[in-house]
Design a protein around this motif. Structure first.
Motif, PDB file in Angstrom:
ATOM      1  N   VAL A   1      -3.435  -2.996  -1.462  1.00 49.65           N
ATOM      2  CA  VAL A   1      -4.588  -2.380  -0.811  1.00 49.65           C
ATOM      3  C   VAL A   1      -4.555  -0.875  -1.072  1.00 49.65           C
ATOM      4  O   VAL A   1      -3.533  -0.220  -0.864  1.00 49.65           O
ATOM      5  N   VAL A   2      -5.705  -0.353  -1.540  1.00 45.18           N
ATOM      6  CA  VAL A   2      -5.793   1.066  -1.875  1.00 45.18           C
ATOM      7  C   VAL A   2      -7.087   1.639  -1.318  1.00 45.18           C
ATOM      8  O   VAL A   2      -8.031   0.920  -1.010  1.00 45.18           O
TER       9      VAL A   2
ATOM     10  N   ASP B   1      -0.645   3.968   1.441  1.00 42.31           N
ATOM     11  CA  ASP B   1      -1.395   4.695   2.461  1.00 42.31           C
ATOM     12  C   ASP B   1      -0.932   4.221   3.835  1.00 42.31           C
ATOM     13  O   ASP B   1      -1.228   3.109   4.254  1.00 42.31           O
TER      14      ASP B   1
ATOM     15  N   THR C   1       0.852  -1.186   0.000  1.00 37.45           N
ATOM     16  CA  THR C   1       0.000   0.000   0.000  1.00 37.45           C
ATOM     17  C   THR C   1       0.887   1.235   0.000  1.00 37.45           C
ATOM     18  O   THR C   1       2.070   1.159   0.358  1.00 37.45           O
TER      19      THR C   1
ATOM     20  N   LEU D   1      -3.313   2.713   6.427  1.00 33.12           N
ATOM     21  CA  LEU D   1      -3.722   1.327   6.248  1.00 33.12           C
ATOM     22  C   LEU D   1      -2.782   0.378   6.984  1.00 33.12           C
ATOM     23  O   LEU D   1      -3.203  -0.664   7.494  1.00 33.12           O
TER      24      LEU D   1
END
Length: 505
Positions: free
Chosen positions: A458-459, A396, A394, A399
């Motif tokens: 994962v976004v 982010d 990811t 996250l």
């Protein structure tokens, strides 16, 4: 100085208890503020989560993150050791450890100045002013170990103010050694103590500056030795710091705290108001030119145009010490030490400060209640969390914090942790390119190409459509989070659907 001439004579024997009552009010306010905020269901959004999760996981950072060779040992050794010890002793889960961190560190920061203040209510008034001017007390509720260093800094500045007319005595030297050793052991950023040392020299307090420098060296040696790595620990800290600020081509790809600030003009206005107060009240204050707290605030304010954390973590505490000390002088001048009016003032200051800090303005304390985190125990995500030995990709950082906190025993590693420059160089370049291109789907392709069936990408924020990243099948997990994995095949070798059905909540 105002006396309590209008009070009945039978209250006179109670005047001796006024200072104690004020102390009780101040300390109760400092304790109740974080307890009230925790009662909302508040969770910090970043490091407090990963520290608690690490303690529960029983793993090293090398088992949790994909790291480059520069990161060889825990750079916040003492704090993670403390939380792991508490978890082992009391069997607290990650949530209980976060609550402990938030409450304990807020209290530590806000009692740091009290032993040196003759009027402790001055600190509550300062906390209120900081909240109104810049909301800086919100940072004191993040539950992060840098708050230990902040508390040690406040105590050093107050120690000087209490004994500034004399050379530092043995007791002061011992305290400064303890303060810098504690900071080094628990936080690790030992090199930043060069800032207050410089401030002492700028204020022409040479004896204290030399003494603090001497104590700093001894404190770093002691703090580093307690980790069991007396050389590697401080050396790695410097390497990581240079890597964090030097590997980015542009500051917008750095974590937000390492980006520059815009000047914090309201804090400058607060300093101007303090100068006006000094002049009007004719306070017997330390001249600003001879005050290390003033010079530290100025130095960090200027350096924050490069990195904002210089100001919020070092400059603001110095400014708060400056304000609290002058407010204490003002109260000494106008209220007797055992005046009943002190109790009234302390109660008002406590009540307003409590209301200001605990106010759930813009859902700042309750926003976590509506957030949903990825959990391996969620039946809807069966097969969509990373498999054993997989990697969680990811860009982010939230996250990572949220997923690791929810899944401390997860049998996978995270490509991005709490500092992007500590991932392998090749992967950092991919990460940097993704942010450089504002999360364009094509920039993710190098990661997609190196993914294995055990890995997941994962976004956030794809809206109602799937992320524009080809080569993966996607699952709308929770809220605005999407999980991508390599397409799987059935028994006859045909690919499964490229888009899994979104969850309906």
């Amino acid at each position: 100085m105002t006396a309590d001439k209008d009070y009945p004579s039978f209250l006179a024997p109670l005047r001796r208890y006024v200072p104690l009552a004020v102390w009780v009010v101040v300390i109760l306010a400092i304790i109740l503020i974080p307890l009230k905020i925790i009662s909302y269901g508040y969770l910090p959004g970043d490091d407090a989560l990963r520290h608690a999760a690490k303690a529960v996981s029983g793993k090293s950072w090398w088992e949790i993150l994909v790291l480059n060779p520069v990161y060889r040992m825990d750079h916040e050794f003492g704090w993670n050791w403390l939380l792991a010890s508490i978890h082992s002793w009391a069997n607290w889960d990650a949530e209980a450890l976060v609550i402990f961190a938030v409450v304990a560190l807020f209290i530590l920061v806000n009692i740091a100045a009290l032993p040196w203040l003759k009027r402790p209510e001055a600190w509550l008034l300062t906390l209120l002013a900081a909240m109104v001017v810049s909301s800086i007390p919100l940072r004191y509720l993040l539950g992060r170990p840098y708050l230990i260093t902040l508390a040690m800094l406040i105590m050093v500045l107050c120690l000087w103010r209490a004994h500034r007319n004399a050379p530092p005595q043995k007791s002061a030297l011992l305290l400064m050694i303890v303060f810098t050793a504690v900071s080094t052991f628990f936080h690790g950023a030992w090199y930043l103590w060069a800032l207050p040392i410089s401030a002492f020299f700028l204020a022409a307090e040479f004896r204290w500056g030399i003494a603090l420098g001497f104590c700093w060296v001894i404190g770093v040696v002691i703090g580093s030795a307690l980790t069991g790595h007396p050389i590697e620990y401080p050396v790695q800290a410097l390497q990581l710091a240079f890597l964090a600020v030097g590997a980015h081509e542009t500051q917008r790809t750095m974590v937000s705290e390492l980006q520059p600030f815009n000047g914090d003009t309201m804090a400058v206005a607060l300093l101007g108001g303090l100068l006006i107060l000094r002049a009007l009240a004719k306070l017997n204050s330390v001249p600003l030119a001879r005050d290390p707290a003033f010079w530290l605030a100025c130095l960090c304010w200027a350096m924050a145009f490069k990195v904002a954390r210089f100001w919020v973590d070092w400059g603001w505490p110095a400014l708060m010490v400056l304000v609290a000390w002058d407010l204490g002088l003002l109260l000494e001048k106008h209220l007797e030490f055992n005046s009943f009016k002190r109790i009234g003032l302390a109660c008002v200051a406590a009540a307003v400060t409590y209301l200001a800090v605990t106010s759930d303005y813009n859902s700042r304390w309750t926003s976590a209640l509506s957030q949903r985190y990825l959990s391996a125990d969620d039946p809807d995500l069966k097969g969509w969390m990373p498999d054993k030995g997989g990697t969680f990709y990811t860009v982010d950082m939230t996250l990572f914090y949220q997923t690791f906190y929810t899944n401390p025993k997860g049998d996978w590693r995270y490509m991005l942790g709490f500092e992007p420059t500590w991932m392998p160089e090749k992967d950092f370049k991919i990460f940097h390119n993704i942010l450089w291109n504002f999360n364009d789907g094509k920039a993710y392709q190098p990661w997609v190409d190196q993914m294995t069936p055990a890995d997941r990408l994962v976004v956030r924020g794809a809206g109602s459509g799937t992320p524009g990243i080809s080569g993966l099948e996607w699952k709308h997990a929770v809220s605005d989070i999407w999980i991508g994995r390599l397409p799987r095949t059935d028994d006859v070798g045909t690919a499964t659907n490229s888009v899994a059905s979104p969850l309906v909540r």
